[in-house]
Design a protein around this motif. Structure first.
Motif, PDB file in Angstrom:
ATOM      1  N   LEU A 182       6.246  11.908  -3.013  1.00  0.00           N
ATOM      2  CA  LEU A 182       6.645  13.318  -3.097  1.00  0.00           C
ATOM      3  C   LEU A 182       5.489  14.228  -2.689  1.00  0.00           C
ATOM      4  O   LEU A 182       5.676  15.224  -2.002  1.00  0.00           O
ATOM      5  N   PHE A 183       4.277  13.843  -3.072  1.00  0.00           N
ATOM      6  CA  PHE A 183       3.108  14.649  -2.739  1.00  0.00           C
ATOM      7  C   PHE A 183       2.909  14.716  -1.228  1.00  0.00           C
ATOM      8  O   PHE A 183       2.586  15.756  -0.675  1.00  0.00           O
ATOM      9  N   PHE A 184       3.129  13.572  -0.565  1.00  0.00           N
ATOM     10  CA  PHE A 184       2.998  13.563   0.887  1.00  0.00           C
ATOM     11  C   PHE A 184       4.100  14.366   1.557  1.00  0.00           C
ATOM     12  O   PHE A 184       3.855  15.110   2.500  1.00  0.00           O
ATOM     13  N   LEU A 214       5.749  16.796   0.369  1.00  0.00           N
ATOM     14  CA  LEU A 214       5.501  18.204   0.107  1.00  0.00           C
ATOM     15  C   LEU A 214       4.474  18.738   1.081  1.00  0.00           C
ATOM     16  O   LEU A 214       4.623  19.806   1.671  1.00  0.00           O
ATOM     17  N   PHE A 215       3.423  17.935   1.277  1.00  0.00           N
ATOM     18  CA  PHE A 215       2.354  18.364   2.164  1.00  0.00           C
ATOM     19  C   PHE A 215       2.839  18.463   3.605  1.00  0.00           C
ATOM     20  O   PHE A 215       2.642  19.484   4.279  1.00  0.00           O
ATOM     21  N   LEU A 216       3.517  17.402   4.089  1.00  0.00           N
ATOM     22  CA  LEU A 216       3.997  17.406   5.471  1.00  0.00           C
ATOM     23  C   LEU A 216       4.945  18.576   5.711  1.00  0.00           C
ATOM     24  O   LEU A 216       4.910  19.227   6.757  1.00  0.00           O
ATOM     25  N   GLY A 224      15.253  18.725  -3.800  1.00  0.00           N
ATOM     26  CA  GLY A 224      13.983  18.964  -4.467  1.00  0.00           C
ATOM     27  C   GLY A 224      13.013  19.724  -3.581  1.00  0.00           C
ATOM     28  O   GLY A 224      12.394  20.701  -4.008  1.00  0.00           O
ATOM     29  N   LEU A 225      12.902  19.284  -2.310  1.00  0.00           N
ATOM     30  CA  LEU A 225      11.982  19.965  -1.398  1.00  0.00           C
ATOM     31  C   LEU A 225      12.426  21.402  -1.175  1.00  0.00           C
ATOM     32  O   LEU A 225      11.605  22.325  -1.165  1.00  0.00           O
ATOM     33  N   ILE A 269       0.834  -1.198   0.000  1.00  0.00           N
ATOM     34  CA  ILE A 269       0.000   0.000   0.000  1.00  0.00           C
ATOM     35  C   ILE A 269       0.870   1.250   0.000  1.00  0.00           C
ATOM     36  O   ILE A 269       0.656   2.182  -0.775  1.00  0.00           O
ATOM     37  N   LEU A 270       1.893   1.238   0.861  1.00  0.00           N
ATOM     38  CA  LEU A 270       2.758   2.413   0.956  1.00  0.00           C
ATOM     39  C   LEU A 270       3.473   2.675  -0.370  1.00  0.00           C
ATOM     40  O   LEU A 270       3.746   3.815  -0.725  1.00  0.00           O
ATOM     41  N   TYR A 271       3.753   1.597  -1.104  1.00  0.00           N
ATOM     42  CA  TYR A 271       4.414   1.746  -2.398  1.00  0.00           C
ATOM     43  C   TYR A 271       3.573   2.552  -3.374  1.00  0.00           C
ATOM     44  O   TYR A 271       4.078   3.291  -4.209  1.00  0.00           O
ATOM     45  N   ALA A 272       2.237   2.369  -3.280  1.00  0.00           N
ATOM     46  CA  ALA A 272       1.350   3.020  -4.247  1.00  0.00           C
ATOM     47  C   ALA A 272       1.134   4.490  -3.907  1.00  0.00           C
ATOM     48  O   ALA A 272       0.551   5.223  -4.688  1.00  0.00           O
ATOM     49  N   ILE A 273       1.618   4.910  -2.713  1.00  0.00           N
ATOM     50  CA  ILE A 273       1.412   6.298  -2.316  1.00  0.00           C
ATOM     51  C   ILE A 273       2.397   7.194  -3.047  1.00  0.00           C
ATOM     52  O   ILE A 273       3.590   6.908  -3.084  1.00  0.00           O
ATOM     53  N   PRO A 274       1.910   8.242  -3.669  1.00  0.00           N
ATOM     54  CA  PRO A 274       2.825   9.179  -4.321  1.00  0.00           C
ATOM     55  C   PRO A 274       3.610   9.932  -3.256  1.00  0.00           C
ATOM     56  O   PRO A 274       3.105  10.887  -2.676  1.00  0.00           O
ATOM     57  N   PHE A 281       9.186   7.857   4.328  1.00  0.00           N
ATOM     58  CA  PHE A 281       8.609   7.560   3.018  1.00  0.00           C
ATOM     59  C   PHE A 281       9.560   6.795   2.114  1.00  0.00           C
ATOM     60  O   PHE A 281       9.329   6.700   0.923  1.00  0.00           O
TER      61      PHE A 281
END
Lengths: 297, 317
Positions: free
Chosen positions: A143-145, A147-149, A232-233, A136-141, A167
């Motif tokens: 970078l988006f998380f 960026l949000f955190l 990148g961040l 499941i964690l693999y399918a999480i994008p 991540f």
């Protein structure tokens, strides 16, 4: 009841230490890529950490009269929009980028190894559940998380290390689990169990040293990933707060002066990241060839 | 085959639910909700409570999740706090733009990597091989965004061949396809270069392993021409790893697109997400995370199915 047998086994640590350099070690150093990687990386680390000792200039004092000046005698690498010396900022910026990159890779490795060891060794339903979570964690994008955190927590360097590690440990966990699955059926594990070793002891003394090969290789590549992620961040304005510079943030700043053709602000931090990435990847490739028997010549 | 697809789809359900749970709770657990972000310095406890009540943020988090999930199942991703538009309509505008550059990049990068990698494996350990390896290594280690900046510096500022960013010329009231092509060339080239750098090496390894197989020797000893041997016999087999890679590459490409969109100020999903993250626009953030997660799962499924179409040895049961 098993005590006499246990005492029969020789004290192994001393035996290990007198061993001559391992085959992996020799294969690694016979690879020119390893030499290039280690030497250039050492130079970059010296540049960032020892450089400021010899190059005594403030990285923060602005000098608006000399803003955005191209490389000259006073500013060997030019100055930024506030007239701050670009060379010293490149040195200081390297410290943070390298520290966070290496630390994040280390934390990633620790989480991944523990998770993978448990999943592979315990097996059964635990393994299935733990690996489904990884899927499941693999399918999480990620970078988006990230960026949000980052936008929420405005993290300092230590927090950023853990957020990045949070991540990126799944790859290591999967790798370690796979290795453990094949290792735990070996005879020496059976022997250790027959001698009465606890599960903990088997995991730490017998399985861990044997998975370290793959772990070291993947951790090296993780360093490259983490440095890129930090850069990148920071580039997106969400990495680490100013005024302490880092390479990604320097690139982000330089983008504003793209149209003034401020090339001295754009190329140095980019090449710094590029060279670190190249070196770490070279070392990773050389380590991989040393540890993977199929790639050994 | 149909059975396998259904099986895989069922398998994907827990993953999908997992993504929604992790996404939802992570987004809602963080301190300082949207009310704080909306009001800024003017925030008073009363106003925050008022806004929280309007958006249903004062209910227990499990209830909020239930409401959100129920809406999601009806295809409703909620309303953006800031744009006052439904998230769907925002995504519907921005998604095609991102898929446009990502899709074109995938196709070009794939074709180029296959050609380049095959040539490298065929002329293994020649000057050509070393040269290409060095160049791809170089680009592989390069951050996407730096590549983008250099592209702008060279092709837009210095040479003035392409516009430096945006979707189309703002002065032109009726931009056509030509305008889109001009504006998306640099973003696409940046994505393509970064992707080829990753894929060409895989292709080289794969082709290299295929070319020493027995059936290749058989084909050659039958008297078949080199081009038939390589293009027909070897290519089909060595292309397999690249297809799996495609499935895994999707999240990477979306991440790459985010950087590229920021550098070129190209209004797609990446830029939308970036702005939403800065404004804590929960519905947009969640919508994009769930959608990209779904695309990743679908991408992996498609990669598996394509694998079977190309390799007849694989049977789905």
């Amino acid at each position: 009841m098993a005590t006499p047998e246990v005492q029969l086994s020789p004290p192994s640590p001393q035996v290990v230490e007198r061993r001559e350099p391992s085959r992996e070690w020799k294969t690694f150093w016979s690879n020119p890529l390893a030499w290039i990687g280690v030497i250039v990386l050492t130079l970059i680390v010296l540049f960032s950490f020892v450089g400021p000792v010899f190059y005594h200039v403030s990285a923060y004092a602005p000098n608006l009269g000399a803003a955005l000046s191209p490389p000259n005698a006073q500013y060997p690498l030019g100055s930024d929009s506030l007239g701050r010396d670009n060379l010293i900022r490149l040195m200081i910026g390297g410290q943070l980028s390298l520290e966070v990159g290496f630390a994040a890779a280390l934390v990633t490795m620790v989480i991944g190894v523990i998770y993978g060891l448990i999943s592979g060794f315990v097996g059964g339903a635990t393994d299935v559940i733990l690996m489904r979570i990884v899927d499941i964690l693999y399918a999480i994008p990620q970078l988006f998380f990230l960026l949000f955190l980052d936008s929420v927590f405005k993290p300092n360097a230590v927090l950023l290390v853990f957020v990045i590690a949070l991540f990126s440990w799944f790859g290591v966990a999967r790798l370690v689990r796979g290795e453990v699955l094949s290792l735990k059926t070996r005879d020496y594990v059976e022997a250790a169990r027959a001698l009465g070793s606890s599960n903990m002891r088997i995991m730490i003394r017998h399985l861990l040293p044997n998975v370290m090969g793959v772990v070291v290789v993947s951790t090296t590549l993780q360093v490259a990933n983490a440095i890129l992620t930090v850069a990148g961040l920071s580039f997106l304005g969400l990495g680490l707060p100013p005024p302490t510079p880092n390479w990604g943030q320097m690139l982000s700043d330089s983008m504003t002066y793209m149209f003034q053709n401020a090339w001295w602000l754009i190329y140095p931090p980019g090449f710094a990241i590029l060279f670190v990435e190249l070196c770490v990847n070279f070392i990773g490739v050389a380590l991989n060839q040393a540890y993977d028997p199929r790639l050994r010549r | 085959m149909v059975k396998y697809i259904i099986y895989r789809l069922i398998q994907a359900i827990p993953a999908m639910i997992g993504i929604t749970i992790i996404g939802f709770f992570l987004v809602h657990i963080v301190p300082g909700g949207p009310a704080q972000a909306m009001l800024g310095a003017k925030a008073t406890p009363q106003k925050i409570a008022e806004i929280n009540r309007i958006y249903g943020l004062n209910k227990p988090i499990v209830v909020q999740y239930g409401i959100w999930m129920w809406q999601l199942l009806h295809g409703n991703l909620g309303t953006s706090y800031f744009y006052n538009q439904s998230v769907w309509s925002l995504i519907a505008i921005n998604m095609p733009r991102t898929l446009g550059i990502v899709g074109v990049s995938i196709v070009i990068a794939h074709v180029c990597s296959v050609i380049l990698g095959s040539m490298q494996a065929y002329w293994k350990n020649t000057v050509f091989d070393y040269l290409v390896t060095t160049v791809t290594y170089f680009f592989y280690a390069m951050p996407f965004f730096w590549l983008g900046i250099i592209m702008v510096l060279i092709f837009s500022v210095d040479l003035n061949w392409f516009p430096s960013g945006g979707l189309s010329n703002p002065l032109n009231p009726n931009p056509g396809v030509g305008s889109w092509i001009a504006h998306s060339t640099l973003p696409i080239v940046t994505l393509v270069i970064g992707t080829i750098a990753q894929w060409a090496q895989y292709m080289r390894t794969s082709m290299d392993e295929t070319l020493i197989q027995d059936y290749i020797r058989t084909a050659r000893s039958k008297g078949l021409g080199e081009s038939v041997v390589v293009m027909k016999h070897a290519l089909r087999n060595s292309i397999l790893p690249l297809i799996t890679l495609l499935g895994f590459a999707l999240p990477n490409l979306f991440a790459g697109a985010l950087f590229v969109e920021v550098v070129f100020n190209y209004p797609g999903m990446g830029l939308l997400f970036w702005n939403a993250a800065l404004q804590r626009d929960y519905p947009i953030i969640l919508g994009i995370v769930v959608l990209t997660g779904m695309l990743t799962i679908v991408g992996n499924l498609l990669a598996d199915l394509l694998y079977g179409l190309i390799d007849p040895r694989i049977k789905y049961t």
